[in-house]
Structures are given as structure tokens and as C-alpha cells.
Enzyme design. Sequence first.
Site, short mmCIF file in Angstrom:
data_model
loop_
_atom_site.label_atom_id
_atom_site.label_comp_id
_atom_site.label_asym_id
_atom_site.label_seq_id
_atom_site.Cartn_x
_atom_site.Cartn_y
_atom_site.Cartn_z
N SER A 74 0.80 -1.22 0.00
CA SER A 74 0.00 0.00 0.00
C SER A 74 0.84 1.27 0.00
O SER A 74 0.32 2.35 -0.29
CB SER A 74 -0.96 0.00 1.20
OG SER A 74 -0.23 -0.04 2.41
N HIS B 137 -5.37 -3.53 -2.50
CA HIS B 137 -4.96 -2.74 -3.67
C HIS B 137 -4.81 -3.56 -4.94
O HIS B 137 -4.25 -3.08 -5.92
CB HIS B 137 -3.65 -2.00 -3.36
CG HIS B 137 -3.78 -1.05 -2.21
ND1 HIS B 137 -4.34 0.20 -2.34
CD2 HIS B 137 -3.47 -1.18 -0.90
CE1 HIS B 137 -4.34 0.81 -1.16
NE2 HIS B 137 -3.82 -0.02 -0.27
N LYS C 251 -12.05 0.51 -1.48
CA LYS C 251 -11.09 1.11 -2.41
C LYS C 251 -11.65 1.03 -3.83
O LYS C 251 -12.42 1.90 -4.22
CB LYS C 251 -9.74 0.45 -2.23
CG LYS C 251 -9.15 0.98 -0.91
CD LYS C 251 -7.90 0.35 -0.43
CE LYS C 251 -7.44 1.12 0.81
NZ LYS C 251 -6.99 0.27 1.89
C1 LIG Z 1 -6.89 0.27 3.31
C2 LIG Z 1 -6.31 -1.01 3.70
C3 LIG Z 1 -6.89 -1.80 4.70
C4 LIG Z 1 -8.03 -1.30 5.55
O1 LIG Z 1 -9.20 -1.23 4.83
P1 LIG Z 1 -10.40 -0.26 5.28
O2 LIG Z 1 -11.55 -0.86 4.57
O3 LIG Z 1 -10.05 1.11 4.83
O4 LIG Z 1 -10.52 -0.35 6.76
C5 LIG Z 1 -6.36 -3.05 4.94
N1 LIG Z 1 -5.28 -3.49 4.26
C6 LIG Z 1 -4.67 -2.74 3.32
C7 LIG Z 1 -3.47 -3.28 2.62
C8 LIG Z 1 -5.16 -1.48 3.02
O5 LIG Z 1 -4.54 -0.73 2.12
#
Ligand SMILES: *Cc1c(COP(=O)(O)O)cnc(C)c1O
Length: 403
Positions: free
Chosen positions: A191, A219, A250
Site C-alpha cells: 500500500s 490494492h 477502495k
Molecule cells: C486500506 C487497507 C486496509 C483497511 O481497509 P479499510 O476498509 O479502509 O478499513 C487493509 N489493508 C490494506 C493493505 C489497506 O490498504
Amino acid sequence: MDFHNTNDAVTRRIKAMTDRIHYLKTNDLYFYNQPVAEMRGDAKVLVNGREMGMYASYSYLGLVGHPRINEAAKKAVDQFGTGTNGVRTLAGTLTIHNELEETIANFKHAEGAITYSSGYATNLTVVSTMMGRGDYVFSDKINHASIVDGCLMSGAEFRRFRHNDMEHLEGLLKNAPSDVAKMVIADSVFSMDGDIIDFPKVVELCKKYNAWLMIDEAHSLGVLGEKGTGIEEYFNLYDQIDIKMGTLSKTIPSVGGYVAAKKEIITYLRHASRAYIFSAALPPAQAAAANEAFKVILDEPWRIERLNQNTKQFIGGLKSMGFDTMLTETAIVPVLCGEDDAAFAMTRECQHNDVFVLPVVSPAVQEGLARLRATVTAAHDPSEIERAMDVIGEAGKKLGLIK
Ligand SMILES: *Cc1c(COP(=O)(O)O)cnc(C)c1O
């Protein structure tokens, strides 16, 4: 500042943070927590009365506001209202939750799926439910904070391997007792750096050392593979991940997290993971929006192609200007700045020229590796990307990052 008339450790921590933020704000270096007033088109936002190109969003396929998804959410509100009256185990399960979990299971080639109210909560609860005292977890050094927190919460022996370093991982696996439960956990796409885990090698090592494998696809969902189904499709290597984790916040324009897995694992999590049993179910609109979004991804594969073209243009352009974009191969594009203040200054230059990017600094990344963390999506127009790169380039020259 005067809390309880003390100067204890808590007071000092609060003061240190207050001072740091005050310093950044007085030097016009603070750009966090800015409210977006309007979404304009697919890749522009109105912030502080100015229209800016958005280069910090995780809406990789540009699905925010998609008519089919909005429609599904509205219909769910009409049908179920806006809340879920409690936890899934008791009164909170709606037919739309089961539909969503079936959709996810199909999308991820799994027997079943379970959803939680955030991705963060998913990692916390799933890792700490699967693993416990005496077990061993192996986690990539730059895995997401939610994975780290889940590992710590589990009470298992916590081993971190150097980023994407399979020899180091093998060494750690070899050193662990052979008769304990082991789990390897990694982001599919990291990330902060945007690079991809050496998935074939991780799979091989998990087999060799009899370890469970959990992959976080926050991602890579909608990003990797021609159909956007993620890391397994990208490497054409299916049925190797025990715990396929992802978020609904996302590429999927909703909120929540999921795990897809064999049905016994899903049943186990449904009855043992505390974030499922003790926290309210996803609201109907968010569940319905997520459900529709998975279908849109499959129906509109051109979005993935567009994302790939935009990613190539963005990384290629920044590199040719002389920026260090580290090892990224995906839509997460680090623009290395060095010291924290350099990243803050780059952000200021970009934001003053209507390019919405944000910095990532220590401790989120290693000291000296502060960066802009820019993202590109399928919603950007190639000409907008050119303009954004011009702005980033000018800023880089002004601050001496490039010539
Ligand atoms: C954003 C993210 C999360 C957390 O997800 P949310 O739905 O925003 O709580 C978990 N793991 C990774 C790798 C992320 O980038």
C-alpha cells in the site's frame, strides 16, 4: 496545556503531537483532513473552493458515483432503511448481506465469504481469531498496519521478513519449530510502495513449510488481472490462498472488508471472530453498493485496461523526468522525496497548483523514504495526467529533487 496538572507520559505524547502539527500548520505544510466539498466528474474534487485533480484516491476503476451502484444503494435504503439493528449473528443479517457474500465468493473463486464493517477490523479480527499463543505469524515488513495490529493482538510469535525478501522468509520459516501452526501474511500490492508480492515463491514456501497463507488484496482487487479479480488471476495461480482478504472501500466504492475461503473457515469465522459477533452489520446501502460494484467490474473490463494505460503513462512520465518511483508496477505511485519536510514541501507545491496529492512520512514509512504517494485511476484523462505530471515536475525542480 494542562491535563490533571501532570506531566506524565500521556501528556508528553499529546504535547509532542500537538507541537508537530502546530509547526506544520504555521509553515503551510499541513494538508491532511481537508474536506472535499464536491465530487466533480470522475477525477476532480472541490476543496477549499478550488477544483483540483484527485491523485490520492483509491477509486482505482473510477466507480464512485456509478449509476448502477448508486441505484442499488438507493433501492436498498427503500427496502431496508439505513441501519441493521445489530450484529449479524442476531438481528442484523439481511438477504443483501448473503447476496454480497455469495457475489464475493464467486468473484474470488472461493467456497464462501464473510464480510465485516471495515477492512481494518477484518484483519484485526481474522488474524487474531485464526492465530493464537504458541503459533507463528510471518508478516512482510511493510504490510499494512491492520495486519501488524492483528498479529500483535493474536498473541502469536510475530516474525517480520524483509520486504518481499523470500530468502529471509524461508530462513524464518526454517527456524520455527516444525510442529507449530504457522501463517504467512502479505499484501498483494503493497500500500505504500505499489509493488507486487512474489506470489509464486510465497506459495511454494507455504507448501514446503506447511504454513497457512493469507493475502490482503486491498490494492489488487479490480487492479490485477485482465478481469480485475486479483492476484491469483494475475499469476494464473489459483486455489493456493487459504485466507483471501480484501476491502470494500477502495476499488469497491463502499465500506467494509471481506474474507473469502473454504466454507469451514467461513463458518468458523462466523462463530468465532469477535468483529462479526460484537459489531453491527454493514448498512444495507453499503452492502448493496458493494454487491453491484463487483458485477460492474466484470461487466466493464475496459476500466481495467484504462487503468493500466494510465498507470503506465504516469509511472513512465515521472521516471523520465528523473523521479524515483521505487519499485511500483501499479496505480500506487510513490514519488520519493527523502526527508519528511521535503515530502511536505512537495505536497504544498502540488496542492497550490490544484493537484491533490498527499505525503507519506515516518513512521508510516522508514525515515528518509518520505514520499508523495500519488495514485492514478481509470477515471483520469491522459491530458489531465500530463498536467498533473507537469505540476509535480515543476515542484520537483523547485525543490531540487530533479534537474
Ligand atoms: C486500506 C487497507 C486496509 C483497511 O481497509 P479499510 O476498509 O479502509 O478499513 C487493509 N489493508 C490494506 C493493505 C489497506 O490498504
